[in-house]
Scaffold this motif. Structure first.
Motif, PDB file in Angstrom:
ATOM      1  N   ASP A  21       1.047  -0.874  -0.522  1.00  0.00           N
ATOM      2  CA  ASP A  21      -0.024   0.481   0.067  1.00  0.00           C
ATOM      3  C   ASP A  21       0.708   1.196   0.003  1.00  0.00           C
ATOM      4  N   ALA A  22      -0.225   2.595  -0.889  1.00  0.00           N
ATOM      5  CA  ALA A  22       1.233   3.792  -1.516  1.00  0.00           C
ATOM      6  C   ALA A  22       1.191   4.935   0.277  1.00  0.00           C
ATOM      7  N   ALA A  23       0.069   3.982   0.949  1.00  0.00           N
ATOM      8  CA  ALA A  23       0.138   4.170   2.015  1.00  0.00           C
ATOM      9  C   ALA A  23       0.899   4.974   3.054  1.00  0.00           C
ATOM     10  N   LEU A  24       2.307   3.391   2.659  1.00  0.00           N
ATOM     11  CA  LEU A  24       3.078   3.761   4.072  1.00  0.00           C
ATOM     12  C   LEU A  24       4.498   4.745   3.658  1.00  0.00           C
ATOM     13  N   LEU A  25       4.204   5.810   2.267  1.00  0.00           N
ATOM     14  CA  LEU A  25       4.676   6.476   1.921  1.00  0.00           C
ATOM     15  C   LEU A  25       4.442   7.726   3.106  1.00  0.00           C
ATOM     16  N   ARG A  26       3.558   7.824   3.931  1.00  0.00           N
ATOM     17  CA  ARG A  26       3.397   8.547   5.107  1.00  0.00           C
ATOM     18  C   ARG A  26       3.735   8.134   6.482  1.00  0.00           C
ATOM     19  N   ARG A  27       4.266   7.949   6.531  1.00  0.00           N
ATOM     20  CA  ARG A  27       5.780   7.765   7.842  1.00  0.00           C
ATOM     21  C   ARG A  27       4.634   8.707   9.364  1.00  0.00           C
ATOM     22  N   PRO A  28       4.158   7.784  10.102  1.00  0.00           N
ATOM     23  CA  PRO A  28       3.877   9.002  11.161  1.00  0.00           C
ATOM     24  C   PRO A  28       4.943   9.865  11.578  1.00  0.00           C
ATOM     25  N   ASN A  29       4.702  10.482  12.570  1.00  0.00           N
ATOM     26  CA  ASN A  29       5.156  11.539  13.331  1.00  0.00           C
ATOM     27  C   ASN A  29       5.719  10.717  14.669  1.00  0.00           C
ATOM     28  N   GLU A  82       2.607   6.247 -11.286  1.00  0.00           N
ATOM     29  CA  GLU A  82       3.529   7.507 -11.048  1.00  0.00           C
ATOM     30  C   GLU A  82       4.890   7.649 -10.002  1.00  0.00           C
ATOM     31  N   PHE A  83       5.919   8.509 -10.471  1.00  0.00           N
ATOM     32  CA  PHE A  83       6.961   8.120  -9.400  1.00  0.00           C
ATOM     33  C   PHE A  83       6.827   8.487  -8.740  1.00  0.00           C
ATOM     34  N   ALA A  84       7.260   7.117  -7.271  1.00  0.00           N
ATOM     35  CA  ALA A  84       6.628   7.550  -6.061  1.00  0.00           C
ATOM     36  C   ALA A  84       7.326   9.230  -5.348  1.00  0.00           C
ATOM     37  N   ARG A  85       8.562   9.108  -5.752  1.00  0.00           N
ATOM     38  CA  ARG A  85       9.554  11.149  -5.348  1.00  0.00           C
ATOM     39  C   ARG A  85       8.266  11.741  -5.804  1.00  0.00           C
ATOM     40  N   ASP A  86       7.518  12.020  -7.201  1.00  0.00           N
ATOM     41  CA  ASP A  86       6.833  12.775  -7.466  1.00  0.00           C
ATOM     42  C   ASP A  86       5.455  12.922  -6.562  1.00  0.00           C
ATOM     43  N   VAL A  87       4.877  11.803  -6.298  1.00  0.00           N
ATOM     44  CA  VAL A  87       3.677  11.543  -5.010  1.00  0.00           C
ATOM     45  C   VAL A  87       4.567  11.752  -3.773  1.00  0.00           C
ATOM     46  N   LYS A  88       5.417  11.937  -3.234  1.00  0.00           N
ATOM     47  CA  LYS A  88       5.780  12.635  -2.297  1.00  0.00           C
ATOM     48  C   LYS A  88       6.166  13.737  -1.541  1.00  0.00           C
ATOM     49  N   GLN A  89       6.673  14.149  -3.167  1.00  0.00           N
ATOM     50  CA  GLN A  89       7.079  15.679  -3.265  1.00  0.00           C
ATOM     51  C   GLN A  89       5.283  16.753  -3.172  1.00  0.00           C
ATOM     52  N   ALA A  90       4.290  15.962  -4.449  1.00  0.00           N
ATOM     53  CA  ALA A  90       3.098  16.497  -4.085  1.00  0.00           C
ATOM     54  C   ALA A  90       2.714  16.441  -2.418  1.00  0.00           C
ATOM     55  N   ILE A  96       2.682  21.595   3.746  1.00  0.00           N
ATOM     56  CA  ILE A  96       3.016  22.613   3.864  1.00  0.00           C
ATOM     57  C   ILE A  96       2.337  23.537   3.739  1.00  0.00           C
ATOM     58  N   ILE A  97       1.477  23.642   2.548  1.00  0.00           N
ATOM     59  CA  ILE A  97       0.317  24.973   2.241  1.00  0.00           C
ATOM     60  C   ILE A  97      -0.348  24.864   3.435  1.00  0.00           C
TER      61      ILE A  97
END
Lengths: 102, 416
Positions: A21-29, A82-90, A96-97
């Motif tokens: 699951d790509a939710a793994l890109l969202r590592r908890p704080n 998509e590239f994972a780095r683009d998804v992470k960057q977004a 930040i916004i």
């Protein structure tokens, strides 16, 4: 399955390794008060849906890029790569916004 | 209706007019004491043991399709108890003992055949690991025998013994392991449970749980609402989807495991062999087909079919182990959805919702566990305490760091 790589074109899925699951890109704080529970959910629990699933694939036998592939787990149809780095960057820019607004 | 040699004789001389359906087709009642969601091997076994060993009444098994249409009819029929860890070995040995008495227990011929399961080793360290595993099995009351290459050669002379990279140095044999006619397991448990008054309701899909004040009191189904004081879910392969209806996320991913049957051959393989240097295992069915399989495809899926790279991998394993298999043609291949839990071991436990119980996470090894899984789940449903052999299969073991890492991997090898 054929994965349509953003720069290399259609590639055999056998060239890739799968992470999940790509939710793994969202590592908890880790500093959050609920970090223990958050990391348990992050590490072990999965939505595991039947249908559309965004997931991480690594092009190990190719350009070594990480991809986020949107694939249907019932039909195996791939609708988006998509590239994972683009998804992470977004994700980072969005965060930040959001922080700037609040 | 019961089955016996006398009955066969009687039916033979009266034109086979007395045979009846193996189980009834009852209409669902408005409520039951216990509902089992999922009419696969595990669900039917649970219902059977609830009725026969724990003396429970008013039990229903709800199945969305038909009995025996899921993984109980899609596996490679192997039974064994050759595990290393105590948390597993006791459970699987209990299962093997139940297999040994299954046919008398359910009065149905399931063709339990203890033809021996042989795990081959190809290096000194692998031999040492097998010696350790064999000792762990013996300590838990199972049987294990270490064979040297000569002994394996006399059993199966056609194997590729002198391969340069992976020579066969011997194997760990469990003589009591073997195969069982998988469909007959579902039919046998259904027959026995039905005879004790369990309602087996097919074409009845659960579409929601009725949860009030943290307590599960019934299920919505495609055939109407059914109330119950206890509900057990045994739907491995689809566990995440069903438990999501109760708002529960599981440490499980659904994957596909493929299996294959060759064309019918003359008898050549009287046991079960697993290759120690690749992922390949094979046995021969009584009809003559070689039944074999390998690893999971390795990505989330609910499609009951796999992809070609794994087909190639399995066939390469077969060619490497027994080159003569290359002359046989593959007759059929199929896939089954399996619950891959995050440590590769199952879950049999209560949930945070009162009255809702869960059984799943069987990975690629659910079939051999069928009797013990049913017995332990029945024990949990009947007494609210885990069965002695299934104490470690807790839902919360991941939060407490008590994973059961039989292989050191779950859905992916990178979780530990």
């Amino acid at each position: 399955m054929i994965i349509n790589h953003p720069t290399l074109g259609p590639r055999d899925s056998a060239e890739f390794t799968y992470l999940g699951d790509a939710a793994l890109l969202r590592r908890p704080n880790p500093k959050s008060e609920t970090a223990l529970d958050d990391f348990y959910s992050y590490q072990y629990l999965r939505d595991n849906p039947a249908g559309e699933h965004r997931e991480l694939w690594y092009h190990e036998q190719g350009d070594r890029s990480w991809l986020v592939v949107t694939r249907n787990t019932v039909t195996h149809d791939i609708t988006k790569v998509e590239f994972a780095r683009d998804v992470k960057q977004a994700m980072i820019e969005k965060a930040i916004i959001k922080r700037a607004k609040s | 209706m019961s089955y016996s040699a006398f009955r066969i004789f009687k039916e033979a001389i009266t034109g086979h007019k007395g045979w009846k359906p193996v189980w009834r087709k009852p209409e669902p009642q408005l409520n039951y004491d216990i509902i089992i969601v999922g009419g696969g091997g595990h669900g039917l076994a649970t219902a059977h043991y609830l009725a026969s060993k724990f003396d429970k009444k008013r039990i229903a098994v709800l199945e969305k399709g038909w009995i025996g249409g899921g993984n109980v009819g899609r596996n490679t029929t192997i039974i064994r108890s050759n595990y290393l860890l105590n948390d597993n070995e006791g459970f699987y040995e209990f299962s093997l003992k139940l297999w040994e008495g299954l046919e008398q227990d359910v009065n149905y011929n399931a063709m339990v055949s203890q033809r021996g399961v042989l795990n081959l080793y190809h290096s000194d360290p692998q031999r040492d690991a097998y010696v350790r595993r064999g000792n762990a099995m013996i300590l838990n009351g199972a049987d294990a025998k270490l064979l040297k290459a000569d002994a394996v050669r006399s059993l199966y002379p056609f194997l590729n013994f002198d391969d340069a990279r992976f020579p066969i140095m011997g194997g760990l044999l469990q003589p009591r392991g073997g195969t069982v006619r998988h469909d007959a397991v579902a039919w046998g448990y259904a027959h026995a449970a039905d005879k004790r008054g369990v309602d087996i309701i097919e074409n009845c899909e659960v579409t929601g749980f009725d949860i009030q004040n943290g307590c599960c009191v019934g299920v919505e189904t495609s055939r109407g609402y059914i109330g119950a004081s206890k509900i057990g879910v045994a739907v491995a392969g689809n566990s995440s989807r069903v438990m999501a209806m109760a708002g529960i996320r599981l440490p499980i991913e659904s994957h596909v495991l493929q299996a294959f049957v060759s064309e019918g051959l003359k008898p050549l393989l009287d046991g079960v062999i697993t290759y120690g240097a690749g992922h390949f295992y094979v046995s021969q069915s009584d009809k003559g087909g070689l039944v074999f399989g390998g690893d999971i495809d390795g990505y989330n899926t609910y499609a009951q079919r796999g992809n070609l790279p794994v087909v190639e991998d399995v066939c390469e394993g077969g060619m490497s182990l027994m080159p003569m298999i290359g002359k046989a043609r593959i007759l059929r291949m199929w896939g089954g959805n399996v619950d891959m839990s995050m440590d590769g071991s199952p879950i049999i436990d209560k949930t945070d919702i009162k009255g809702l119980y869960f059984n799943g996470g069987w990975c690629y090894g659910g079939f051999k566990a069928t009797p013990a899984s049913g017995y332990s789940f029945a024990h949990l449903l009947a007494t609210d305490t885990p069965h002695d052999t299934a104490k470690a299969y807790r839902m919360d073991r991941f939060t407490r760091g008590l994973m059961i890492d039989e292989k050191g991997m779950g859905a992916q090898p990178n979780l530990h």
